[in-house]
Design an enzyme around this catalytic site. Structure first.
Site, PDB file in Angstrom:
ATOM      1  CB  THR A  54      44.991  36.194  33.380  1.00  0.00           C
ATOM      2  OG1 THR A  54      45.928  37.235  33.107  1.00  0.00           O
ATOM      3  CG2 THR A  54      45.295  35.651  34.767  1.00  0.00           C
ATOM      4  CE1 TYR A  59      42.684  39.079  37.209  1.00  0.00           C
ATOM      5  CE2 TYR A  59      44.739  39.199  35.981  1.00  0.00           C
ATOM      6  CZ  TYR A  59      43.373  38.986  36.016  1.00  0.00           C
ATOM      7  OH  TYR A  59      42.706  38.669  34.864  1.00  0.00           O
TER       8      TYR A  59
END
Ligand code: UDP
Length: 334
Positions: A121, A145
């Protein structure tokens, strides 16, 4: 033409994973899906695709699938993806995204599978010092995250150095849209992503759309992101897979985005244009941890893999997302 590959897709009943399954089928490969169906949907997996309901942490099940299905490569999508939740419950993210992936990589290596594609990501960059952001710029995630995904990138790097194994970590920017043929889309319940929220509002499922922050250092003051059509992203996975097989000595960490961005206002304008209506916009304060602008430098993936986007068009992304949203309630009931 590359040989037909047997590819285990973890999280293949989820948003991006299900599009990867379609891209693999469309390219003549054979996807096999494992999903625990916590956030994914069984009905999105096409007929004829082998499906195992289970958790990626279950090494015995994993070993069995790798052997029974003669798996050549793993595409690993399964994981948790909600940034604010990761701040509130970091251990969930270090478990679901990092620890479970460690177990998965162990099973992959033990099973003699030599290639893996990993959903990473742009959150691994944190707040980039400059934009467009390149892969060799510092990775300083600002939430669990992003950290949980970056830790997996480190594991992959070290495992590739130690074992007969190569990988491609794709750092996704803002994934949106749906399969142009209407075979899959974003079905997530309680989604938080802008385009999904916008199309829900356009169809009367929400009264308004909140605009989080109007004082960013961008042209109109709202956050700018690099929105990439999910089918272009899925196609990048197939190209990466074929590249890993063709050159098993080389691993890759590559951005996946279009290299240009749109502000929140521009996205909402696009939804208005496509629907010929006006969304109710509620100006609100900034959301914690949001950078002003996050745009990929995609020259590396283009140069290495010859990846060329087919749907680099915001209105098209919105049209496809909207078409999926329209048929979603119907599908859910099936
Ligand atoms: N955003 C917004 N309203 C929403 C959801 C998102 O204004 O209801 C903004 C958000 O602050 C960011 C951009 O839209 O600037 C994209 O956010 P999203 O959650 O879609 O993806 P992220 O960039 O956080 O991964």
């Amino acid at each position: 033409m590359t040989e037909k590959l047997n590819v285990l897709v973890t999280g293949g009943a989820g948003y991006i994973g299900s599009h990867a399954v379609l891209a693999l089928l469309d390219s003549g490969h054979r996807p096999v899906v494992i999903d625990n169906l916590v956030t994914g949907f069984r009905w999105v997996i096409p007929d004829g695709v082998a499906f195992y309901e289970g958790d990626i942490e279950d090494q015995a099940l994993f070993a069995k699938i790798l052997a029974d299905e003669a798996i050549d490569a793993v595409m690993h999508f399964a994981g948790s993806i909600v940034v604010p939740e990761s701040v509130e419950n970091p251990l969930k993210y270090y478990h679901n995204n990092t620890a479970k992936t460690r177990a998965l990589i162990e099973a992959v290596v033990a099973g003699g599978v030599r290639h893996m594609i990993f959903s990473s990501t742009a959150a691994t960059y944190g707040i980039p010092q400059s934009s467009p952001v390149r892969e060799d710029m510092p990775t300083l995630p600002i939430n669990p995250y992003g950290t949980s995904k970056l830790m997996t990138e480190f594991m992959l790097r070290d495992v590739a150095a130690a074992h007969d194994f190569n990988y491609c970590a794709l750092r996704y920017f803002n994934v949106a849209g749906a399969d142009p043929e209407g075979r899959s889309g974003q079905s997530t319940v309680g989604a938080t992503h802008l385009i999904k929220i916008g199309v829900e509002a356009a169809l009367g499922k929400r009264e308004s759309v909140s605009v989080f922050g109007t004082d960013y250092a961008t042209e109109d003051g709202t956050g700018v992101r690099d929105y990439i059509h999910v089918s272009d992203l899925a196609a990048a996975h197939v190209i990466a897979l074929e590249a890993l097989v063709a050159d098993p000595e080389t691993s890759h960490t590559l951005n996946c985005g279009y290299g240009h961005g749109y502000s929140v206002m521009q996205v909402l304008d696009a939804i208005d244009r496509v629907t010929n209506k006006k969304l109710v916009r509620k100006m609100e304060g900034r959301r914690a941890g949001d950078p002003d602008s996050l745009i990929s430098d995609n020259s590396a993936i283009k140069a290495r893999f010859g990846w060329q986007p087919r749907y680099d068009d915001l209105d098209k992304i919105v049209r496809h997302a909207l078409a999926w949203e329209r048929q979603l309630d119907e599908r859910r009931g099936s």
